[in-house]
Design an enzyme around this catalytic site. Sequence first.
Site, short mmCIF file in Angstrom:
data_model
loop_
_atom_site.label_atom_id
_atom_site.label_comp_id
_atom_site.label_asym_id
_atom_site.label_seq_id
_atom_site.Cartn_x
_atom_site.Cartn_y
_atom_site.Cartn_z
N GLN A 11 0.84 -1.21 0.00
CA GLN A 11 0.00 0.00 0.00
C GLN A 11 0.88 1.26 0.00
O GLN A 11 0.69 2.16 -0.83
CB GLN A 11 -0.87 0.04 1.26
N ASP A 30 10.71 -5.46 -5.00
CA ASP A 30 9.79 -6.20 -4.15
C ASP A 30 10.37 -7.59 -3.92
O ASP A 30 11.47 -7.92 -4.38
CB ASP A 30 8.36 -6.22 -4.72
N THR A 65 2.62 -7.95 7.33
CA THR A 65 1.56 -7.13 7.95
C THR A 65 0.29 -7.92 8.30
O THR A 65 -0.69 -7.31 8.72
CB THR A 65 1.18 -5.96 7.02
N TYR A 128 3.38 -9.35 15.74
CA TYR A 128 3.64 -8.25 14.79
C TYR A 128 4.24 -7.05 15.53
O TYR A 128 5.28 -6.52 15.13
CB TYR A 128 2.32 -7.88 14.10
#
Length: 300
Positions: A11, A30, A65, A128
């Site tokens: 994002q 990436d 994430t 996380y």
Amino acid sequence: MKILLFGKDGQVGWELQRSLAPLGEIVTLDFGSREYCGDFTRFDGIADTVRAVAPDVIVNAAAYTAVDKAESEPERVRLINALAPAILAREAGKLGAWLVHYSTDYVFDGSGSAPRMETDSPAPLNVYGITKLEAEQAILTSGCNHLIFRTSWVFAARGSNFAKTMLRLAQQRDSLNVIDDQVGAPTGAELLADITAHVIRISRQRQNISGLYHLAAAGETSWYGYASFVLNFARQRGVKLTVAPENIVPVASNEFPSAARRPKNSRLDTGKLQSTFDLSLPSWETGVARMLTEILEKPL
Ligand SMILES: NC(=O)c1ccc[n+]([C@@H]2O[C@H](COP(=O)([O-])OP(=O)(O)OC[C@H]3O[C@@H](n4cnc5c(N)ncnc54)[C@H](OP(=O)(O)O)[C@@H]3O)[C@@H](O)[C@H]2O)c1
């Protein structure tokens, strides 16, 4: 200026490709990039990439994430969220490059209702958050010039997001229950990317800005308030809903059991960022309305 961007298709990474482009030469990577390694589970590859590109600025938008899934594979999460950023910090330090990194409100335990400051003690509730905090600490102790932006509830028009899920469910179901006891500020990937570019420009002149900053849209809401805003906006634009915004049912977090515990208070005090960089952060509604306008222009 030469910039090396990791996580280009996430994002925030996607928006950074746009906002960083006018600053100079940009190498974007990436997970599956071929020319240079962008896979955060391959530490040697990541270090080789930094040495080969020799950037002035490394921007790390890559992360694991999936907060609930993270609970079941903590070792992999730690590789991506903590150990790989530590390699970036080490290599940035050797090169004299800046490292820009994103962190999260999930480093806090969410107690109380006051907005958290950068000086407040972290106490993450889930894997996380623990791994994101470990990265912050590795970057801080590495001695490299860094900008760590802690943000919250990130959304973007591209890909899936909470607003799209609410829109879909409100057109399929008869009722909708949404959590009302977690409070934060939905923050657009566009805003994060634009502020990142602004601050990188400033970093060229002012080395003493290296540090940790809270960066989130202004205002606050719960997931229930966020969902209500989304459905009201959609209804005003003529979207036919089977659940009206006033019929959404606010519920407590414990009515939605999940693998990861989440903080109830995700409020971030952004005063340090605003005063250091002479910025004014727009309301969360401004960004969400803009994102909704974009997605409602296309057939759902
Ligand atoms: N999303 C939020 O609500 C939120 C809130 C607070 C802070 N943040 C932080 O903001 C930053 C950007 O988040 P985001 O929302 O843009 O996340 P995102 O959309 O999930 O993007 C993360 C990117 O990292 C990539 N990635 C995953 N594993 C990787 C690996 N092993 N090697 C290299 N790349 C890998 C992902 O690729 P795949 O898609 O292929 O897996 C994805 O492109 C992150 O640091 C995140 O922790 C996010």
